[in-house]
Write a protein that holds these residues in place. Sequence first.
Motif, mmCIF file in Angstrom:
data_model
loop_
_atom_site.group_PDB
_atom_site.id
_atom_site.type_symbol
_atom_site.label_atom_id
_atom_site.label_comp_id
_atom_site.label_asym_id
_atom_site.label_seq_id
_atom_site.Cartn_x
_atom_site.Cartn_y
_atom_site.Cartn_z
ATOM 1 N N LYS A 128 -30.281 39.456 -33.426
ATOM 2 C CA LYS A 128 -29.164 39.158 -32.532
ATOM 3 C C LYS A 128 -28.219 38.155 -33.196
ATOM 4 O O LYS A 128 -28.676 37.122 -33.712
ATOM 5 C CB LYS A 128 -29.684 38.594 -31.208
ATOM 6 C CG LYS A 128 -30.571 39.571 -30.436
ATOM 7 C CD LYS A 128 -31.196 38.925 -29.200
ATOM 8 C CE LYS A 128 -32.104 39.902 -28.475
ATOM 9 N NZ LYS A 128 -32.779 39.270 -27.302
ATOM 10 N N LYS A 148 -17.589 34.034 -28.140
ATOM 11 C CA LYS A 148 -17.316 32.995 -27.165
ATOM 12 C C LYS A 148 -16.229 32.089 -27.732
ATOM 13 O O LYS A 148 -16.232 31.781 -28.924
ATOM 14 C CB LYS A 148 -18.576 32.188 -26.849
ATOM 15 C CG LYS A 148 -19.644 33.010 -26.113
ATOM 16 C CD LYS A 148 -20.826 32.153 -25.731
ATOM 17 C CE LYS A 148 -21.892 32.979 -24.992
ATOM 18 N NZ LYS A 148 -21.420 33.445 -23.681
ATOM 19 N N GLN A 175 -26.427 26.116 -25.571
ATOM 20 C CA GLN A 175 -26.721 27.023 -24.454
ATOM 21 C C GLN A 175 -27.243 28.365 -24.958
ATOM 22 O O GLN A 175 -28.179 28.936 -24.391
ATOM 23 C CB GLN A 175 -25.461 27.232 -23.617
ATOM 24 C CG GLN A 175 -25.688 28.117 -22.397
ATOM 25 C CD GLN A 175 -24.432 28.269 -21.552
ATOM 26 O OE1 GLN A 175 -23.408 27.658 -21.824
ATOM 27 N NE2 GLN A 175 -24.509 29.089 -20.519
ATOM 28 N N ALA A 176 -26.647 28.874 -26.034
ATOM 29 C CA ALA A 176 -27.075 30.161 -26.583
ATOM 30 C C ALA A 176 -28.515 30.101 -27.088
ATOM 31 O O ALA A 176 -29.277 31.072 -26.933
ATOM 32 C CB ALA A 176 -26.141 30.572 -27.720
ATOM 33 N N THR A 216 -30.863 28.341 -25.848
ATOM 34 C CA THR A 216 -31.724 28.348 -24.663
ATOM 35 C C THR A 216 -31.821 29.749 -24.068
ATOM 36 O O THR A 216 -32.909 30.225 -23.724
ATOM 37 C CB THR A 216 -31.178 27.374 -23.602
ATOM 38 O OG1 THR A 216 -31.151 26.055 -24.147
ATOM 39 C CG2 THR A 216 -32.041 27.390 -22.357
ATOM 40 N N GLU A 217 -30.656 30.408 -23.958
ATOM 41 C CA GLU A 217 -30.610 31.730 -23.337
ATOM 42 C C GLU A 217 -31.155 32.820 -24.250
ATOM 43 O O GLU A 217 -31.672 33.843 -23.769
ATOM 44 C CB GLU A 217 -29.164 32.061 -22.953
ATOM 45 C CG GLU A 217 -28.592 31.143 -21.877
ATOM 46 C CD GLU A 217 -27.128 31.417 -21.613
ATOM 47 O OE1 GLU A 217 -26.495 32.154 -22.412
ATOM 48 O OE2 GLU A 217 -26.592 30.894 -20.613
ATOM 49 N N THR A 218 -31.024 32.634 -25.567
ATOM 50 C CA THR A 218 -31.452 33.645 -26.544
ATOM 51 C C THR A 218 -32.322 32.965 -27.600
ATOM 52 O O THR A 218 -31.868 32.664 -28.711
ATOM 53 C CB THR A 218 -30.229 34.312 -27.217
ATOM 54 O OG1 THR A 218 -29.273 34.678 -26.215
ATOM 55 C CG2 THR A 218 -30.639 35.540 -28.012
#
Length: 323
Positions: free
Chosen positions: A161, A197, A212-213, A215-217
């Motif tokens: 990713k 983004k 944030q990315a 944490t989310e990914t």
Amino acid sequence: MAAGRRAHAVVAALATASVLTACGGGGVEAGSGGKPKLYFLPGVKDEPFYVTMECGAKEEAAALGYEFVAKAPAKFDADLQSPLVEDARKDKAAAVVIAPTDERKLIAPLKDLDRNGTKVVEVDTAVIASGVSASRVASDNAQGGRKAAETLIQLVGGRGKVLVLDTTLDTSSTNAREKGFAEVASANSKINYLGKKYTDNDPAKAARIVTQALTETPDLAGIFTTNLNTTEGAAAALRAANKVGQVKLVGFDASPQQVEDLRAGVVQALIAQDPAGIGRQGVQQVVAAVEKKPTKGEIKVDVVPITRDTMDQNSKYFYRKSC
């Protein structure tokens, strides 16, 4: 003798008028010492990319006999740059070399320059309207984005990713870089392109987005950042999260901080531009326009991928903080 002096004065005045007309026309004026004025209006003050571009532009302007005036906004903001364009118009500059901070909002100010006889060349970025400048000189940004994708795909082992941090919606150069990246990344079935983004060209915001990315990914494999501010912010976030080297980072530009991060292994590759060369060619094109010589409508300058293994041999592409 008096008649002779009067005749000489008339000839001199006509010669001066001829020079001023050739150097601008449309009401432009010469600067100090009789030199025509050339304004350099970069995207933001004190950014190493634009400082390096200014160094090349200033050197070329001096060589061509122009008075060089540099003015930069404190932020990459059209509302701050537009008054500087107006300053050039009021000053009746012969030439303006500008990196427009917004592809739409700068159209009207640049058209005003053209109507008043000032020749314009766009560097690095451009407005979406045609006919406002004699030439556009910039890196081949789409090519740079494609090279960034190819480099990042290799770094992540061909799968995983990946995310892009872009600057703003209406910045032509960085948008082209993202498009070039997406073209290559989306064509690779083993790469999951998560999209882009926007950071508003703010390192702190870039750092927050990366945090944030992560944490989310948690299995994020790689990041491409489209300019030096986004790269510096992303690198700071990876350091704070102890993800250096685990998440591969490819950044556009080669600021002193980016080069330091490349050497330290925080950044795995940089896609470097040649801002000094862009500045020199921008001045050459605008002077040609002022002097009614042929110009090139568009000049694309190649970019250079740099890794830690190749950085020493490519040090000429590193940006400067001062001339």
